[in-house]
Every structure is written in C-alpha cells, then in structure tokens.
Write an enzyme that holds these catalytic residues in place. Structure first.
Site, PDB file in Angstrom:
ATOM      1  N   ASP A 135       2.438  -1.314  11.666  1.00  0.00           N
ATOM      2  CA  ASP A 135       2.348  -2.671  12.226  1.00  0.00           C
ATOM      3  C   ASP A 135       3.659  -3.437  12.076  1.00  0.00           C
ATOM      4  O   ASP A 135       3.668  -4.657  12.123  1.00  0.00           O
ATOM      5  CB  ASP A 135       1.197  -3.437  11.554  1.00  0.00           C
ATOM      6  CG  ASP A 135       1.345  -3.507  10.034  1.00  0.00           C
ATOM      7  OD1 ASP A 135       2.256  -2.863   9.490  1.00  0.00           O
ATOM      8  OD2 ASP A 135       0.541  -4.212   9.391  1.00  0.00           O
TER       9      ASP A 135
ATOM     10  N   ARG B 124       0.819  -4.755  -6.003  1.00  0.00           N
ATOM     11  CA  ARG B 124       0.962  -6.047  -5.326  1.00  0.00           C
ATOM     12  C   ARG B 124       1.178  -7.069  -6.435  1.00  0.00           C
ATOM     13  O   ARG B 124       0.498  -7.030  -7.457  1.00  0.00           O
ATOM     14  CB  ARG B 124      -0.291  -6.356  -4.509  1.00  0.00           C
ATOM     15  CG  ARG B 124      -0.538  -5.280  -3.445  1.00  0.00           C
ATOM     16  CD  ARG B 124      -1.600  -5.664  -2.463  1.00  0.00           C
ATOM     17  NE  ARG B 124      -2.131  -4.490  -1.779  1.00  0.00           N
ATOM     18  CZ  ARG B 124      -1.664  -4.023  -0.620  1.00  0.00           C
ATOM     19  NH1 ARG B 124      -0.666  -4.621  -0.008  1.00  0.00           N
ATOM     20  NH2 ARG B 124      -2.200  -2.953  -0.063  1.00  0.00           N
TER      21      ARG B 124
ATOM     22  N   THR C 115       4.298   2.224   5.722  1.00  0.00           N
ATOM     23  CA  THR C 115       2.889   1.797   5.736  1.00  0.00           C
ATOM     24  C   THR C 115       2.153   2.632   6.778  1.00  0.00           C
ATOM     25  O   THR C 115       2.690   2.881   7.863  1.00  0.00           O
ATOM     26  CB  THR C 115       2.744   0.292   6.054  1.00  0.00           C
ATOM     27  OG1 THR C 115       1.384   0.036   6.405  1.00  0.00           O
ATOM     28  CG2 THR C 115       3.623  -0.166   7.188  1.00  0.00           C
TER      29      THR C 115
ATOM     30  N   GLY D 290       0.833  -1.204   0.000  1.00  0.00           N
ATOM     31  CA  GLY D 290       0.000   0.000   0.000  1.00  0.00           C
ATOM     32  C   GLY D 290       0.862   1.245   0.000  1.00  0.00           C
ATOM     33  O   GLY D 290       1.910   1.259   0.636  1.00  0.00           O
TER      34      GLY D 290
ATOM     35  N   ASP E 272       5.221  -5.316   5.798  1.00  0.00           N
ATOM     36  CA  ASP E 272       5.814  -6.617   6.124  1.00  0.00           C
ATOM     37  C   ASP E 272       5.767  -7.603   4.950  1.00  0.00           C
ATOM     38  O   ASP E 272       6.673  -8.420   4.798  1.00  0.00           O
ATOM     39  CB  ASP E 272       5.207  -7.214   7.404  1.00  0.00           C
ATOM     40  CG  ASP E 272       3.694  -7.154   7.416  1.00  0.00           C
ATOM     41  OD1 ASP E 272       3.108  -6.764   6.382  1.00  0.00           O
ATOM     42  OD2 ASP E 272       3.103  -7.515   8.446  1.00  0.00           O
TER      43      ASP E 272
ATOM     44  N   ASP F 283      -0.214   1.670   8.470  1.00  0.00           N
ATOM     45  CA  ASP F 283      -0.728   0.799   9.539  1.00  0.00           C
ATOM     46  C   ASP F 283       0.154   0.773  10.791  1.00  0.00           C
ATOM     47  O   ASP F 283      -0.317   0.414  11.872  1.00  0.00           O
ATOM     48  CB  ASP F 283      -0.883  -0.643   9.025  1.00  0.00           C
ATOM     49  CG  ASP F 283      -1.802  -0.732   7.822  1.00  0.00           C
ATOM     50  OD1 ASP F 283      -2.639   0.181   7.655  1.00  0.00           O
ATOM     51  OD2 ASP F 283      -1.682  -1.691   7.037  1.00  0.00           O
TER      52      ASP F 283
ATOM     53  N   ARG G 272      -5.617  -2.393   9.038  1.00  0.00           N
ATOM     54  CA  ARG G 272      -5.636  -3.854   8.868  1.00  0.00           C
ATOM     55  C   ARG G 272      -5.760  -4.545  10.227  1.00  0.00           C
ATOM     56  O   ARG G 272      -6.690  -4.263  10.951  1.00  0.00           O
ATOM     57  CB  ARG G 272      -4.398  -4.307   8.095  1.00  0.00           C
ATOM     58  CG  ARG G 272      -4.411  -3.736   6.678  1.00  0.00           C
ATOM     59  CD  ARG G 272      -3.986  -4.734   5.677  1.00  0.00           C
ATOM     60  NE  ARG G 272      -2.559  -4.942   5.745  1.00  0.00           N
ATOM     61  CZ  ARG G 272      -1.893  -5.598   4.813  1.00  0.00           C
ATOM     62  NH1 ARG G 272      -2.523  -6.082   3.774  1.00  0.00           N
ATOM     63  NH2 ARG G 272      -0.599  -5.770   4.918  1.00  0.00           N
TER      64      ARG G 272
HETATM   65  P1  ATP Z   1       0.915  -2.829   3.374  1.00  0.00           P
HETATM   66  O1  ATP Z   1       1.176  -3.106   4.839  1.00  0.00           O
HETATM   67  O2  ATP Z   1       0.836  -1.399   3.072  1.00  0.00           O
HETATM   68  O3  ATP Z   1      -0.230  -3.625   2.796  1.00  0.00           O
HETATM   69  P2  ATP Z   1       2.782  -4.808   2.443  1.00  0.00           P
HETATM   70  O4  ATP Z   1       4.181  -4.682   1.975  1.00  0.00           O
HETATM   71  O5  ATP Z   1       2.565  -5.621   3.676  1.00  0.00           O
HETATM   72  O6  ATP Z   1       2.219  -3.337   2.575  1.00  0.00           O
HETATM   73  P3  ATP Z   1       1.648  -6.904   0.764  1.00  0.00           P
HETATM   74  O7  ATP Z   1       0.589  -6.851  -0.272  1.00  0.00           O
HETATM   75  O8  ATP Z   1       1.493  -7.853   1.890  1.00  0.00           O
HETATM   76  O9  ATP Z   1       1.868  -5.397   1.261  1.00  0.00           O
HETATM   77  O10 ATP Z   1       3.046  -7.272   0.022  1.00  0.00           O
HETATM   78  C1  ATP Z   1       3.487  -6.536  -1.097  1.00  0.00           C
HETATM   79  C2  ATP Z   1       4.093  -7.462  -2.110  1.00  0.00           C
HETATM   80  O11 ATP Z   1       5.222  -8.147  -1.557  1.00  0.00           O
HETATM   81  C3  ATP Z   1       3.188  -8.593  -2.592  1.00  0.00           C
HETATM   82  O12 ATP Z   1       2.271  -8.182  -3.584  1.00  0.00           O
HETATM   83  C4  ATP Z   1       4.197  -9.572  -3.154  1.00  0.00           C
HETATM   84  O13 ATP Z   1       4.635  -9.171  -4.425  1.00  0.00           O
HETATM   85  C5  ATP Z   1       5.362  -9.429  -2.177  1.00  0.00           C
HETATM   86  N1  ATP Z   1       5.288 -10.489  -1.156  1.00  0.00           N
HETATM   87  C6  ATP Z   1       4.517 -10.553  -0.065  1.00  0.00           C
HETATM   88  N2  ATP Z   1       4.693 -11.701   0.600  1.00  0.00           N
HETATM   89  C7  ATP Z   1       5.595 -12.427  -0.114  1.00  0.00           C
HETATM   90  C8  ATP Z   1       6.196 -13.721   0.030  1.00  0.00           C
HETATM   91  N3  ATP Z   1       5.909 -14.506   1.058  1.00  0.00           N
HETATM   92  N4  ATP Z   1       7.077 -14.113  -0.899  1.00  0.00           N
HETATM   93  C9  ATP Z   1       7.384 -13.317  -1.944  1.00  0.00           C
HETATM   94  N5  ATP Z   1       6.855 -12.101  -2.136  1.00  0.00           N
HETATM   95  C10 ATP Z   1       5.972 -11.644  -1.249  1.00  0.00           C
END
Ligand code: ATP
Length: 320
Positions: free
Chosen positions: A130, A72, A126, A11, A103, A128, A172
């Site tokens: 978190d 994503r 982020t 995000g 994360d 959040d 979240r």
């Molecule tokens: P936010 O907290 O703002 O949602 P985030 O980084 O946690 O941010 P996610 O959608 O969970 O957002 O992860 C972003 C991208 O990271 C995913 O779309 C994917 O491409 C990659 N990603 C997440 N988890 C994995 C994983 N276990 N292995 C490989 N790539 C991953």
C-alpha cells in the site's frame, strides 16, 4: 557517512531478512559499519542495538520474519521518545538510518529527520503493498503466493462438497493482496475496499455458475472491504448455498520469501546504502516498471496508492 543504523518496523514481512543481509554486506563492502537496532523504534529509544558483521546475517536470506525483530512504538510518536532516540544516535555514533517498514514507519523516520537532520532512507517492507511510489513492497509477492496456495487447497475440498468458499485475506485498507491472489486463483468474485460491491450481483453470479454446472465457487474478501463471516452469512441467506468461511490471518505474514521478494529486498537494501553514502537526506527506494527508483520519503507515505482497477474488471470477465 561511516556508521549506518538499520531497523525493521511495523508488521513483519517475508524478505525483510534479505534486506537486512543486503544492507549489512553492502555497507561492509564499502568499508562502512552497521548498527542493528532491535524491535524497531522501540529499540531505538531503549538503546537495544549493537554492531553487525558479515556473519550476523549468514543463513537468513531464505527465512521469513526479521532477525532484528519488529515492534510498534507509541513512545516514538512523542517528542520525548524521539529525543531519547536522538541521544542514542550520539551515543552510538550513528550517521544515517535505514528503516524497513510501511507508511507508519516512514512517517516516524520523516519526522525524526525533520527534527534532528539525521539522513534517513526507507525501504518498503509490508505485505499490504500500500505504499505509493513503488509497484511492489517486500513481502507482497510471498503473501500473494501463500494465498494462492491456500485457494488451490480450498478448491479441492470445495469441488468435492459442491460448496461456496469465502476467503478473507489481509491488506488493511488496500485490496492489493485480494486482487492479485483472486486473479491468480481464478476467484468468482473479489471484494476490495477500492470499489463498491453489490452482494446481490455476487449472488446472481454464483447462481448462474451453479446452474451451468459449476461445482464450487471461491470469493475473496479483502479485510478492508468487509468481514468474511458477514459476507458468508449474507450469501447463505440470499442463495441457500452451503457456504464456508476461511480467514487466512497471520499465516499470510510468514513463510520463506519467494525469489522475487529476496531479489527485490537485496536490490533495495544495496541501493539504500548507496543513497546514504552519496549524501542523500530523506529518500525511499522503490520499483517502478521493473526499474529501481528513488523518491522523497514524504511523497511515498502521504499519497494513497491507487489500485489497478482494470485488473479487477479483467478478473470478473475471466471468472464469468
Ligand atoms: P505495516 O504497514 O506493516 O503495518 P507500518 O510501518 O505502517 O507497517 P505502523 O504501526 O503504522 O506500521 O508504524 C510503525 C511505527 O512507526 C509505529 O509504531 C511508530 O513507532 C512509528 N510511527 C508511525 N507513525 C508515526 C508518526 N506519525 N510519528 C512518529 N512515529 C510514527
């Protein structure tokens, strides 16, 4: 380490642009080159990337969102997708990668490092808040200020009509935005996923307040705790009070970053570059008790960040 790549992922959050600016300018200051990857890991796989220079990051420090855009990518979760990204690492001569995100993004960076040994540094971005290992992530302060501004406005109309307002906020699975904005906004009750709540008690408190002559009440609901609409219906049924629900939604993600978020992003961005130049392999930059710290990337996303429940208690005492 001559060529550093940078992407924003997950995000978007206000302040990501200030982090991009810091990474690019600190790298150039040290005589390094920067490759900007567009649309997060999706652009990494699709080779949607190119060199950045001093003027690519001009006039962005005050803007929300991310000029590199974000996405994503389900494909990056597959070995084939990451292999494609690895080919682009060779093609563009990338020697280190900085990932600004949450994360999930760190999980992606971590697995990519374990497979291909490319040095990676994570910058927490982020709203959040978190991510374990840092008191603040970039964008959280701006989001909280946005919510508080909304509460101020809602209070005006709530007072005029003697209404109870339920405000659902983002986060979240974390109650961090709800808690900080609820305390700052003087909310009567704050429902967070980290603590069980009892709607009976919330209703009793509302009734006590109205009997004492309170003209309005604001209840903050973290999206991870309950649906604001359901809470509104339940309160109306229990108390008969005129309740209105506001779901703030994505406006919490936009807007000009606060000075705090710009400074945090600038300091963290510069630190991330230093870490790669020093030869670090897999780190996250954080802020703890006002100090900039570094920790192992995997510790940052595998742990669950605890919420300061004493603050929740304090908010309840002060809104009695
Ligand atoms: P936010 O907290 O703002 O949602 P985030 O980084 O946690 O941010 P996610 O959608 O969970 O957002 O992860 C972003 C991208 O990271 C995913 O779309 C994917 O491409 C990659 N990603 C997440 N988890 C994995 C994983 N276990 N292995 C490989 N790539 C991953």
């Amino acid at each position: 380490m001559q060529r550093i790549a940078l992407l924003t992922s997950g995000g978007d959050s206000p302040g990501m642009n200030a982090a991009i600016r810091a990474v690019v300018r600190k790298s150039i200051y040290h005589g390094r080159e920067v490759i900007g990857i567009r649309r997060g890991f999706a652009g990494f796989i699709e080779a949607d990337m190119g060199p950045m220079n001093l003027s690519s990051v001009a006039d962005i420090i005050h803007r929300g969102g991310t000029v590199l855009r974000t996405a994503r990518s389900e494909e990056f979760k597959t070995a084939e997708g990451r292999e494609q990204a690895w080919e682009n690492v060779g093609r563009f001569g990338i020697q280190g990668l900085i990932v600004v995100g949450g994360d999930g993004s760190f999980a992606g960076a971590d697995i990519f490092h374990s497979e291909y040994n490319l040095p990676v540094v994570g910058i927490p971005g982020t709203i959040d808040n978190d991510i374990a290992g840092t008191d603040f992530s970039i964008g959280f302060d701006t989001a909280v200020n946005t919510v508080v501004e909304a509460i101020n406005k809602i209070r005006d109309t709530a007072t005029s009509h003697e209404r109870t307002f339920i405000v659902e906020v983002m986060g979240r699975n974390s109650g961090s935005i709800a808690l900080s904005s609820g305390l700052a906004g003087g909310a009567e009750s704050i429902l967070i996923p980290e603590r069980e709540y009892d709607l009976d008690q919330v209703c009793k408190k509302l009734n006590r307040g109205y009997k004492r002559g309170k003209l309005h009440s604001v209840i903050i609901v973290a999206e991870g705790a309950a649906s604001g609409i359901d809470v509104g219906k339940e309160i109306k049924r229990e108390t008969g009070l005129d309740t209105k629900v506001t779901i703030l939604g994505h406006l919490q993600r936009g807007g000009n970053p606060t000075a705090f978020d710009r400074n945090l992003a600038s300091i963290m961005g510069a630190k991330a570059v230093d870490l790669l130049i020093q030869g670090e392999q897999k780190k996250m930059v954080g802020m703890v008790a006002g100090d900039i710290i570094t920790m192992d990337l995997d510790e940052a996303f595998k742990e669950v960040k605890p919420l300061d429940l004493e603050l929740h208690k304090l908010a309840a005492i002060l809104s009695i």
